[in-house]
Write an enzyme that holds these catalytic residues in place. Structure first.
Site, PDB file in Angstrom:
ATOM      1  N   ASN A 195      -6.707   4.942   8.239  1.00 29.38           N
ATOM      2  CA  ASN A 195      -6.292   3.538   8.203  1.00 29.38           C
ATOM      3  C   ASN A 195      -7.031   2.830   7.082  1.00 29.38           C
ATOM      4  OD1 ASN A 195      -5.075   1.098   9.088  1.00 29.38           O
ATOM      5  ND2 ASN A 195      -6.955   0.524  10.154  1.00 29.38           N
TER       6      ASN A 195
ATOM      7  N   ILE B 258      -3.136   2.735  17.830  1.00 30.51           N
ATOM      8  CA  ILE B 258      -2.589   4.080  18.031  1.00 30.51           C
ATOM      9  C   ILE B 258      -3.017   4.560  19.418  1.00 30.51           C
ATOM     10  CG2 ILE B 258      -2.679   6.478  17.191  1.00 30.51           C
ATOM     11  CD1 ILE B 258      -1.180   4.720  15.256  1.00 30.51           C
TER      12      ILE B 258
ATOM     13  N   ASN C 161       0.835  -1.217   0.000  1.00 35.27           N
ATOM     14  CA  ASN C 161       0.000   0.000   0.000  1.00 35.27           C
ATOM     15  C   ASN C 161       0.860   1.254   0.000  1.00 35.27           C
ATOM     16  OD1 ASN C 161      -3.075  -0.388   0.166  1.00 35.27           O
ATOM     17  ND2 ASN C 161      -2.245  -2.035   1.446  1.00 35.27           N
TER      18      ASN C 161
ATOM     19  N   HIS D 270      -8.312  -1.063   5.955  1.00 32.64           N
ATOM     20  CA  HIS D 270      -8.521  -2.394   6.521  1.00 32.64           C
ATOM     21  C   HIS D 270      -9.177  -3.292   5.473  1.00 32.64           C
ATOM     22  CE1 HIS D 270      -8.966  -5.420   9.550  1.00 32.64           C
ATOM     23  NE2 HIS D 270     -10.199  -5.618   9.108  1.00 32.64           N
TER      24      HIS D 270
END
Ligand code: GAR
Length: 201
Positions: free
Chosen positions: A106, A92, A13, A108
């Site tokens: 984020n 985090i 990514n 996922h």
């Protein structure tokens, strides 16, 4: 806008984002990569793009707070506006959440809130659901929780194996993440410039 990308492993990514920046499909600057696993392949990818990568070894810090404080100092030196998690397998904590409120994204590999955690793809495959997907969300104190910015569905077909499903999910991730980062950075930039205008009035 300047971003830091946090990763723990392969970094595909990261590379999709770096490529989008290089091809000017994404107008942010990748200030740095932060990684927490000594041999993470992401560091090799970062070198290829001439992006500084910093290793933070959690076990050498007294607490989550001091670990994140050290990361935060580096982010400040690099003038990072927001954080992009890309396969960063740690939650985090308070220090970074307070320093970057609504400024941590984020990705996922599932349709959250289904299948959070470290093995979202395998968990969906084992559960024999007919579709799963990819979610991009803002990070809060939970694991893969926080407001969802965008989701895309991926069907699980009869002939799919865990490997083919993983490949499909990654393809979607590499397409989706740069788009969402672009949209979100435009939104943050507007917020920043509005604030600057207000300060002038
Ligand atoms: C990605 O599939 C990402 O969605 C997932 O880790 C992988 C990292 O791949 N993240 C999570 O599971 C977060 N809970 P990459 O290192 O090749 O980018």
């Amino acid at each position: 806008m300047r971003i830091a990308i946090f990763a723990s492993g392969n970094g595909s990514n990261f590379e999709a984002i770096a490529k989008a920046v290089e091809e000017k499909r994404l107008s942010v600057q990748i200030a740095s990569v932060v990684y927490d696993k000594k041999d993470a392949y992401v560091q090799t990818r970062a070198k290829k793009y001439n992006i500084p990568a910093y290793y933070f070894n959690f076990s050498t810090y007294q607490s989550k707070e001091s670990y994140e404080q050290a990361i935060l100092e580096q982010l400040k030196r690099d003038k990072v506006d927001f954080i992009v998690l890309a396969g960063y397998m740690k939650f985090i904590g308070r220090v970074l959440l307070q320093a970057y409120p609504n400024k941590i994204l984020n990705i996922h590999p599932s349709l959250l809130p289904q299948f959070p955690g470290k093995s979202g793809i395998a968990d969906a495959f084992k559960a024999k659901v007919s579709q799963t997907g990819v979610s991009v969300h803002l990070v809060d104190e939970g694991i893969d929780t926080g407001p969802i910015l965008k989701q895309m569905c991926v069907s699980i077909d009869k002939e799919d194996t865990l490997e083919s499903l993983t490949e499909k999910i990654h393809r979607i991730e590499h397409h989706l993440y740069p788009l969402v980062i672009q949209e979100y950075s435009e939104k943050l930039f507007k917020q920043l410039t509005n604030k600057a205008d207000d300060n002038l009035q």
